[in-house]
Design a protein around this motif. Structure first.
Motif, PDB file in Angstrom:
ATOM      1  N   VAL A  13      -4.526  -2.946  -3.490  1.00 10.94           N
ATOM      2  CA  VAL A  13      -4.990  -2.193  -4.666  1.00 10.94           C
ATOM      3  C   VAL A  13      -6.461  -1.809  -4.504  1.00 10.94           C
ATOM      4  CG1 VAL A  13      -5.425  -2.350  -7.140  1.00 10.94           C
ATOM      5  CG2 VAL A  13      -3.286  -3.221  -6.203  1.00 10.94           C
ATOM      6  N   GLY A  14      -7.290  -2.764  -4.031  1.00 10.51           N
ATOM      7  CA  GLY A  14      -8.698  -2.461  -3.837  1.00 10.51           C
ATOM      8  C   GLY A  14      -8.924  -1.374  -2.799  1.00 10.51           C
ATOM      9  N   SER A  15      -8.176  -1.423  -1.708  1.00 12.13           N
ATOM     10  CA  SER A  15      -8.341  -0.403  -0.665  1.00 12.13           C
ATOM     11  C   SER A  15      -7.905   0.975  -1.151  1.00 12.13           C
ATOM     12  CB  SER A  15      -7.536  -0.793   0.572  1.00 12.13           C
ATOM     13  OG  SER A  15      -6.144  -0.807   0.290  1.00 12.13           O
TER      14      SER A  15
ATOM     15  N   MET B  42       0.831  -1.201   0.000  1.00  7.96           N
ATOM     16  CA  MET B  42       0.000   0.000   0.000  1.00  7.96           C
ATOM     17  C   MET B  42       0.871   1.259   0.000  1.00  7.96           C
ATOM     18  SD  MET B  42      -3.117   0.782   2.608  1.00  7.96           S
ATOM     19  CE  MET B  42      -3.649  -0.926   2.409  1.00  7.96           C
ATOM     20  N   GLN B  43       0.534   2.196  -0.883  1.00  4.20           N
ATOM     21  CA  GLN B  43       1.230   3.467  -1.013  1.00  4.20           C
ATOM     22  C   GLN B  43       0.202   4.601  -0.932  1.00  4.20           C
ATOM     23  OE1 GLN B  43       4.720   3.527  -1.316  1.00  4.20           O
ATOM     24  NE2 GLN B  43       4.444   1.337  -0.933  1.00  4.20           N
ATOM     25  N   PRO B  44       0.652   5.841  -0.719  1.00  2.84           N
ATOM     26  CA  PRO B  44      -0.319   6.937  -0.600  1.00  2.84           C
ATOM     27  C   PRO B  44      -1.180   7.153  -1.846  1.00  2.84           C
ATOM     28  CG  PRO B  44       1.814   7.602   0.273  1.00  2.84           C
ATOM     29  CD  PRO B  44       2.013   6.277  -0.388  1.00  2.84           C
ATOM     30  N   PHE B  45      -0.662   6.801  -3.043  1.00  8.06           N
ATOM     31  CA  PHE B  45      -1.397   7.037  -4.279  1.00  8.06           C
ATOM     32  C   PHE B  45      -1.676   5.704  -4.970  1.00  8.06           C
ATOM     33  CE2 PHE B  45       1.120  10.851  -3.502  1.00  8.06           C
ATOM     34  CZ  PHE B  45       0.126  11.821  -3.514  1.00  8.06           C
ATOM     35  N   TYR B  46      -2.780   5.672  -5.702  1.00  3.31           N
ATOM     36  CA  TYR B  46      -3.192   4.423  -6.340  1.00  3.31           C
ATOM     37  C   TYR B  46      -2.158   3.932  -7.340  1.00  3.31           C
ATOM     38  CZ  TYR B  46      -5.521   1.198  -9.468  1.00  3.31           C
ATOM     39  OH  TYR B  46      -5.816   0.109 -10.234  1.00  3.31           O
ATOM     40  N   ALA B  47      -1.649   4.826  -8.194  1.00  2.00           N
ATOM     41  CA  ALA B  47      -0.711   4.397  -9.232  1.00  2.00           C
ATOM     42  C   ALA B  47       0.512   3.728  -8.610  1.00  2.00           C
ATOM     43  CB  ALA B  47      -0.288   5.590 -10.090  1.00  2.00           C
ATOM     44  N   ALA B  48       1.021   4.300  -7.508  1.00  2.89           N
ATOM     45  CA  ALA B  48       2.183   3.707  -6.845  1.00  2.89           C
ATOM     46  C   ALA B  48       1.820   2.364  -6.206  1.00  2.89           C
ATOM     47  CB  ALA B  48       2.726   4.665  -5.784  1.00  2.89           C
TER      48      ALA B  48
ATOM     49  N   GLN C 196       1.602  -0.215  -9.046  1.00  2.00           N
ATOM     50  CA  GLN C 196       2.951  -0.575  -9.486  1.00  2.00           C
ATOM     51  C   GLN C 196       3.626  -1.499  -8.478  1.00  2.00           C
ATOM     52  OE1 GLN C 196       5.522   2.783 -10.173  1.00  2.00           O
ATOM     53  NE2 GLN C 196       7.357   1.594  -9.758  1.00  2.00           N
ATOM     54  N   ARG C 197       3.531  -1.151  -7.193  1.00  2.00           N
ATOM     55  CA  ARG C 197       4.167  -1.972  -6.164  1.00  2.00           C
ATOM     56  C   ARG C 197       3.557  -3.376  -6.130  1.00  2.00           C
ATOM     57  NH1 ARG C 197       7.182  -0.661  -1.691  1.00  2.00           N
ATOM     58  NH2 ARG C 197       8.001   0.893  -3.138  1.00  2.00           N
ATOM     59  N   ALA C 198       2.237  -3.477  -6.333  1.00  7.97           N
ATOM     60  CA  ALA C 198       1.588  -4.791  -6.325  1.00  7.97           C
ATOM     61  C   ALA C 198       2.075  -5.648  -7.486  1.00  7.97           C
ATOM     62  CB  ALA C 198       0.071  -4.621  -6.383  1.00  7.97           C
ATOM     63  N   LEU C 199       2.163  -5.062  -8.672  1.00  4.62           N
ATOM     64  CA  LEU C 199       2.646  -5.820  -9.827  1.00  4.62           C
ATOM     65  C   LEU C 199       4.062  -6.339  -9.598  1.00  4.62           C
ATOM     66  CD1 LEU C 199       1.390  -3.724 -12.894  1.00  4.62           C
ATOM     67  CD2 LEU C 199       0.512  -5.911 -12.077  1.00  4.62           C
ATOM     68  N   GLU C 200       4.943  -5.460  -9.130  1.00  2.53           N
ATOM     69  CA  GLU C 200       6.332  -5.856  -8.931  1.00  2.53           C
ATOM     70  C   GLU C 200       6.469  -6.886  -7.811  1.00  2.53           C
ATOM     71  OE1 GLU C 200       9.338  -2.443 -10.006  1.00  2.53           O
ATOM     72  OE2 GLU C 200       7.823  -1.631  -8.666  1.00  2.53           O
TER      73      GLU C 200
ATOM     74  N   ALA D 268      22.151  -6.457  -3.006  1.00  6.12           N
ATOM     75  CA  ALA D 268      22.879  -5.681  -4.017  1.00  6.12           C
ATOM     76  C   ALA D 268      21.932  -5.148  -5.083  1.00  6.12           C
ATOM     77  CB  ALA D 268      23.965  -6.546  -4.664  1.00  6.12           C
ATOM     78  N   ALA D 269      20.840  -5.886  -5.356  1.00  8.43           N
ATOM     79  CA  ALA D 269      19.876  -5.466  -6.386  1.00  8.43           C
ATOM     80  C   ALA D 269      18.761  -4.608  -5.819  1.00  8.43           C
ATOM     81  CB  ALA D 269      19.272  -6.697  -7.061  1.00  8.43           C
ATOM     82  N   ARG D 270      18.917  -4.130  -4.604  1.00  5.97           N
ATOM     83  CA  ARG D 270      17.827  -3.398  -3.941  1.00  5.97           C
ATOM     84  C   ARG D 270      17.412  -2.151  -4.708  1.00  5.97           C
ATOM     85  NH1 ARG D 270      18.014  -1.607   2.452  1.00  5.97           N
ATOM     86  NH2 ARG D 270      15.845  -0.946   2.640  1.00  5.97           N
ATOM     87  N   GLN D 271      18.377  -1.414  -5.272  1.00  5.56           N
ATOM     88  CA  GLN D 271      18.076  -0.172  -5.979  1.00  5.56           C
ATOM     89  C   GLN D 271      17.941  -0.360  -7.488  1.00  5.56           C
ATOM     90  OE1 GLN D 271      17.371   2.486  -4.239  1.00  5.56           O
ATOM     91  NE2 GLN D 271      17.910   1.478  -2.320  1.00  5.56           N
ATOM     92  N   VAL D 272      18.132  -1.566  -7.979  1.00  4.56           N
ATOM     93  CA  VAL D 272      17.986  -1.805  -9.417  1.00  4.56           C
ATOM     94  C   VAL D 272      16.522  -1.732  -9.821  1.00  4.56           C
ATOM     95  CG1 VAL D 272      18.296  -3.520 -11.241  1.00  4.56           C
ATOM     96  CG2 VAL D 272      20.098  -3.154  -9.548  1.00  4.56           C
ATOM     97  N   SER D 273      15.688  -2.421  -9.063  1.00  4.99           N
ATOM     98  CA  SER D 273      14.250  -2.442  -9.318  1.00  4.99           C
ATOM     99  C   SER D 273      13.602  -3.142  -8.138  1.00  4.99           C
ATOM    100  CB  SER D 273      13.925  -3.177 -10.617  1.00  4.99           C
ATOM    101  OG  SER D 273      12.557  -3.530 -10.698  1.00  4.99           O
ATOM    102  N   TYR D 274      12.431  -2.674  -7.727  1.00 10.11           N
ATOM    103  CA  TYR D 274      11.749  -3.330  -6.610  1.00 10.11           C
ATOM    104  C   TYR D 274      11.372  -4.764  -6.978  1.00 10.11           C
ATOM    105  CZ  TYR D 274       8.506  -4.097  -2.748  1.00 10.11           C
ATOM    106  OH  TYR D 274       7.872  -4.607  -1.642  1.00 10.11           O
ATOM    107  N   GLY D 275      10.928  -4.972  -8.214  1.00 13.37           N
ATOM    108  CA  GLY D 275      10.575  -6.321  -8.643  1.00 13.37           C
ATOM    109  C   GLY D 275      11.775  -7.253  -8.638  1.00 13.37           C
ATOM    110  N   VAL D 276      12.923  -6.776  -9.116  1.00 16.88           N
ATOM    111  CA  VAL D 276      14.141  -7.591  -9.092  1.00 16.88           C
ATOM    112  C   VAL D 276      14.568  -7.869  -7.656  1.00 16.88           C
ATOM    113  CG1 VAL D 276      16.586  -7.598  -9.708  1.00 16.88           C
ATOM    114  CG2 VAL D 276      14.893  -6.778 -11.350  1.00 16.88           C
ATOM    115  N   PHE D 277      14.448  -6.872  -6.807  1.00 12.34           N
ATOM    116  CA  PHE D 277      14.800  -7.039  -5.398  1.00 12.34           C
ATOM    117  C   PHE D 277      13.954  -8.139  -4.753  1.00 12.34           C
ATOM    118  CE2 PHE D 277      13.964  -5.346  -0.962  1.00 12.34           C
ATOM    119  CZ  PHE D 277      15.107  -5.892  -0.419  1.00 12.34           C
TER     120      PHE D 277
END
Length: 732
Positions: free
Chosen positions: A570-572, A470-476, A479-483, A521-530
């Motif tokens: 995402v629903g919330s 969960m993030q403050p904005f829906y788009a974020a 995105q976080r849910a997909l990754e 090491a991959a933490r900043q490469v991409s959240y999904g990769v992390f």
């Protein structure tokens, strides 16, 4: 608003073959943005990979922090050691980097609070959900609301929610609760000590990297601007939609305008954000040392030089865009081709903290202004840019380092003001941070209740996924849910395969080291990769801590609960107190227009002392930040269901591009050798500033003066008229 398809580009470049240039431009336009560089297409989620974010030091530190404790547990099987290892692991999650003093403060508070939460809620777990869930809701609210203090507090707060979930896994007696709290605090402090020892060898490395990133992004901006100046666009081009639908015909002017819009959106926002990030890092470093050392002052000067180059390159893009004279374009292209390697050399020198061969670089700088003397406007901009390049280069020579001195700086704000100020400012339901904290608490409380009623070894993953997704904005949030879901499924498969080959506890513990190094090491490469790299580590740790569960069972349950938690998050975000982006876009657009009114007033209505005092630089910075906020709101709106087709969003897309041009024209006038059309400047400057202010909601639109206007003012007035017609159709 849909951006038309990009037609083929014709023409040749002296610096590279035409096909290679076109391939590079097409690859860039198709590229997906990252969190660090959102890219030019606001409709696409910024989930691209950023290989520059790879950090081997973070991976090694995380492996040593809890991997050594896991191995120690194999030889000395004392159960609290597993809590120490988990605390060290979570402390690595909570460490968001930054200056040493702030990291030490945040991680120490995290370790102590984590110990209290672990012991307290482990002791309360047998009481059931009725007394536990309300108190846990208060803790979750406080942890998620901590984001008002910045990224470091946000990371620590999120991880403290994980500590809460782990603590509710099993009941503890008073003695066990005391021991668990103490060993958790010890594990967090152990990881903190290890992290600070590793970073202490290079206390200025974060500053070097932040400033070098600004110069690197200037290099990319320069490279892309050279591409645009090198390409010859067709007079007309016809495109058809997929499936043979309607066709569109673009003339050269329209298509070139769209190309420059993409260039500005892709690069200017990224450079401005990098400048602000570097400024924050430098200020934090100065505050942590309570003085401005010579190295800190050096970083500030480098950043100031880079910001002035950025402004001059914006002015240069205004000269190149729409320029019918091929000779000026050719000269600009030649200058940019010579400038690009200079910026790259300085970026690498800053990043590596190495010296530059100034004599050789000076020869390259001197070659930069050749054949520009007869074009005064272009020549003056080139001189301004190269003077700042020279400053950056001289600071990377042995003479540029004078350790041992100190410059007094402004005292930082009192600690109480820094702590209480953000709390009060954001404590309104109009604040996205407060809404997020309330939403996270309301959604996490039922999940906690369910995990307490239907307890299981993996139940806590549901609450963790909900809060972390969960993030403050829906788009974020989307995105976080997909990754997170995609990374969990992929990582679970990898972890299950690895666990099937590791047949002994010692082999499982040994695999912790390489997996933790790769994951962190991959933490900043991409959240999904992390997440994809981290999930195998989680699967193996479950095998070590709670043997008896099959690896495929662990991977399957994690994937299932992650999917369920992602859907709930995402629903919330759509149902519970959503922040509808069209309304945010409207507010950010008005702020951006008012900021450009102040920028116009600073450039057109004040004398030369405004440049020396920094008033123009401050106004330009405020206008750039306002445009970044507008484009961030636009990106969230375009990624929100049905919001992208809202009339306010479509209008704001046009207004955003127009404001970028107004900003570029004002920057060009800011650096003009002499005031444009002195006899008409006073009349038109008042009209431009007042018109922009009225479009931002301040006052009534003024009448248009009848004074003459030359090319410089004509282009600016035309853009202001276009903005007025866009925001007030038929009323300009």
């Amino acid at each position: 608003m849909r951006v038309p398809a990009t037609p083929p580009i014709s023409g040749k470049s002296r610096s590279a073959t035409g096909p290679r240039r076109r391939a590079r431009a097409a690859a860039f336009l198709r590229g997906r943005g990252t969190l660090a560089n959102p890219g030019q297409d606001l409709t696409r989620l910024p989930i691209g990979l950023d290989p520059r974010g790879l950090s081997l030091v973070d991976g090694v530190r995380a492996a040593l922090a809890f991997g050594l404790v896991i191995l120690l547990h194999e030889w000395l099987p004392w159960p609290p050691l597993l809590t120490v290892a988990l605390a060290a692991n979570l402390a690595c999650f909570a460490d968001a980097g930054g200056p040493m003093r702030s990291r030490l403060l945040v991680l120490t508070i995290f370790s102590l609070l984590g110990g209290v939460i672990w012991g307290l809620f482990g002791l309360m777990q047998p009481l059931g959900p009725v007394p536990v869930v309300p108190l846990a809701g208060i803790v979750i609210f406080g942890c998620t609301y901590a984001r008002v203090w910045g990224v470091q507090a946000q990371a620590a707060g999120n991880v403290l929610v994980l500590v809460l979930c782990f603590a509710l896994d099993r009941p503890l007696t008073p003695d066990q609760a005391l021991v668990a709290g103490l060993v958790f605090a010890a594990g967090g402090l152990w990881a903190t000590l290890l992290a600070l020892l590793l970073w202490r060898l290079h206390p200025y490395r974060p500053t070097h990297r932040a400033v070098a990133e600004v110069w690197r992004r200037l290099t990319r901006l320069c490279d892309d601007l050279e591409d645009l100046a090198s390409l010859a666009w067709p007079e007309k081009h016809e495109t058809r939609h997929a499936g043979g639908g309607a066709r569109q015909i673009f003339d050269r002017q329209t298509f070139e305008r769209q190309a420059f819009d993409r260039h500005a959106r892709a690069h200017r926002r990224g450079v401005r954000e990098a400048i602000e990030q570097a400024r924050t890092v430098i200020v934090d470093l100065a505050r942590s040392r309570e003085r401005i050392s010579d190295r800190t002052a050096q970083a500030l000067i480098r950043l100031e030089a880079a910001e002035q180059i950025f402004a001059a390159l914006i002015a240069l893009s205004d000269l190149v865009e729409g320029e019918p004279d091929p000779r000026r374009r050719r000269m600009a292209r030649r200058f940019l081709r010579r400038l690009r390697p200079l910026l790259g050399v300085i970026a690498r020198a800053i990043r590596d903290d190495s010296a530059i061969d100034l004599v050789r670089l000076e020869r390259a700088i001197d070659r930069g202004t050749r054949r520009l003397a007869h074009d005064r406007e272009l020549h003056d901009l080139a001189i301004r840019i190269l003077d700042r390049v020279r400053i950056g280069a001289k600071l990377s020579t042995p003479e540029g380092y004078r350790p041992g001195g100190a410059l007094l700086g402004r005292a930082s704000l009192p600690l109480g003001t820094r702590l209480l100020g953000p709390l009060g400012t954001n404590f309104t339901f109009a604040s996205a941070n407060l809404r997020h904290a309330v939403r996270a608490t309301v959604v996490a409380a039922p999940a906690l209740w369910a995990t307490l009623v239907w307890a299981g070894p993996f139940a806590h993953w549901l609450t963790m996924t909900v809060v972390l997704t969960m993030q403050p904005f829906y788009a974020a949030t989307w995105q976080r849910a997909l990754e997170r879901i995609g990374g969990t499924v992929l990582g679970g498969l990898i972890g299950a395969v690895l666990a099937s080959f590791a047949t002994s506890p010692l082999a499982l513990a040994a695999l912790v080291f390489p997996l933790s190094i790769i994951g962190f090491a991959a933490r900043q490469v991409s959240y999904g990769v992390f997440i994809a790299c981290l999930t195998p580590l989680v699967v193996l740790l479950v095998e070590v801590v709670e043997p008896g569960h099959g690896s495929w069972e662990v991977a399957g349950m994690r994937a299932l609960l992650t999917l369920l938690g992602g859907l709930i998050a995402v629903g919330s975000a759509l149902v519970l107190w959503p922040i509808w982006e069209p309304d945010q876009v409207r507010l950010e657009l008005r702020k951006a227009v008012r900021a450009h009114a102040a920028f116009a007033r600073a450039v057109l209505s004040t004398g030369a002392e405004a440049e020396a005092s920094g008033a123009r630089a401050q106004a330009a910075r405020a206008a750039g930040l306002a445009l970044n906020d507008l484009e961030a709101a636009l990106a969230r709106a375009l990624q929100q269901p049905r919001a992208g087709r809202h009339p306010q969003v479509e209008t704001a897309m046009v207004a955003d591009a127009t404001l970028r041009r107004i900003s570029a024209r004002l920057t060009a006038l800011r650096y003009a050798a002499e005031p444009a059309e002195p006899e008409a400047l006073a009349a038109w400057s008042d009209w431009i500033a007042a018109t922009l202010a009225s479009l931002g909601g301040e006052g009534m639109p003024p009448g248009m003066p009848g004074a003459p206007r030359g090319d410089g003012l004509r282009r600016l007035v035309g853009q202001v008229e276009l903005l007025s017609e866009t925001l007030r159709p038929g009323g300009s």
